[in-house]
Motif scaffolding. Structure first.
Motif, mmCIF file in Angstrom:
data_model
loop_
_atom_site.group_PDB
_atom_site.id
_atom_site.type_symbol
_atom_site.label_atom_id
_atom_site.label_comp_id
_atom_site.label_asym_id
_atom_site.label_seq_id
_atom_site.Cartn_x
_atom_site.Cartn_y
_atom_site.Cartn_z
ATOM 1 N N TYR A 45 0.836 -1.204 0.000
ATOM 2 C CA TYR A 45 0.000 0.000 0.000
ATOM 3 C C TYR A 45 0.868 1.251 0.000
ATOM 4 O O TYR A 45 1.961 1.260 0.558
ATOM 5 C CB TYR A 45 -0.861 0.048 1.265
ATOM 6 N N ASP A 46 0.342 2.285 -0.612
ATOM 7 C CA ASP A 46 0.905 3.626 -0.502
ATOM 8 C C ASP A 46 -0.276 4.589 -0.459
ATOM 9 O O ASP A 46 -1.121 4.576 -1.360
ATOM 10 C CB ASP A 46 1.823 3.958 -1.679
ATOM 11 N N GLY A 47 -0.343 5.389 0.575
ATOM 12 C CA GLY A 47 -1.429 6.359 0.695
ATOM 13 C C GLY A 47 -2.807 5.747 0.696
ATOM 14 O O GLY A 47 -3.746 6.340 0.163
ATOM 15 N N GLY A 48 -2.961 4.556 1.240
ATOM 16 C CA GLY A 48 -4.265 3.912 1.315
ATOM 17 C C GLY A 48 -4.667 3.141 0.070
ATOM 18 O O GLY A 48 -5.748 2.567 0.030
#
Length: 146
Positions: A54-57
């Motif tokens: 994940y990145d930023g949700g």
């Protein structure tokens, strides 16, 4: 880990993959969504391992493997079914982190070999050839069961 409650995140990831590259070979249709949902109720998927990055949700990478027990030599191995990262996140270590997470999970389950068929595209070939503690040994073959 990829769990049922993360299906919407994965579907969004799949759509983003197709926006960047259009060669995946399957559509994200209701049949696909239904099959993924059923997989979380089907005990035969208990030996499937899926990890999300994940990145930023948002999911930006995914790795999937299946555990293989063989009476041939009493061994347990794993088959790397899929690893993919959103194109704009490639070459930033995401795939390596996913692979390392999978390796740790497999180690905890006393599995010492991960078998992978490498994708034919050049970018995938470069990635697989850079994986530490790996060697290309055999040629893979896909046999359709009809």
């Amino acid at each position: 880990m990829y769990t049922r409650n993360r299906i919407p995140d994965v579907l969004e990831f799949e759509k983003r993959l197709r926006e960047g590259e259009d060669f995946w070979g399957w559509e994200i249709d209701q049949a696909y969504v239904d099959a993924v949902n059923r997989s979380f109720d089907d005990r035969s998927f208990d030996d499937a391992v899926s990890v999300l990055a994940y990145d930023g949700g948002a999911v930006v990478g995914r790795i999937d493997a299946s555990l293989i027990a063989s009476r041939f030599d009493g061994s347990k191995k794993a088959y790397l079914d899929w690893i993919c990262v959103i194109k704009s996140y490639r070459h930033q270590g995401v795939a390596q982190q996913l692979l390392e997470s999978l390796r740790q999970i497999l180690k905890e389950r006393h599995i010492d070999t991960l078998i992978a068929l490498t994708a034919a595209n050049e970018e995938a070939q470069r990635f697989y050839k850079s994986v530490p503690d790996s060697v290309m040994r055999d040629t893979g073959i896909w046999i359709d069961i009809k």
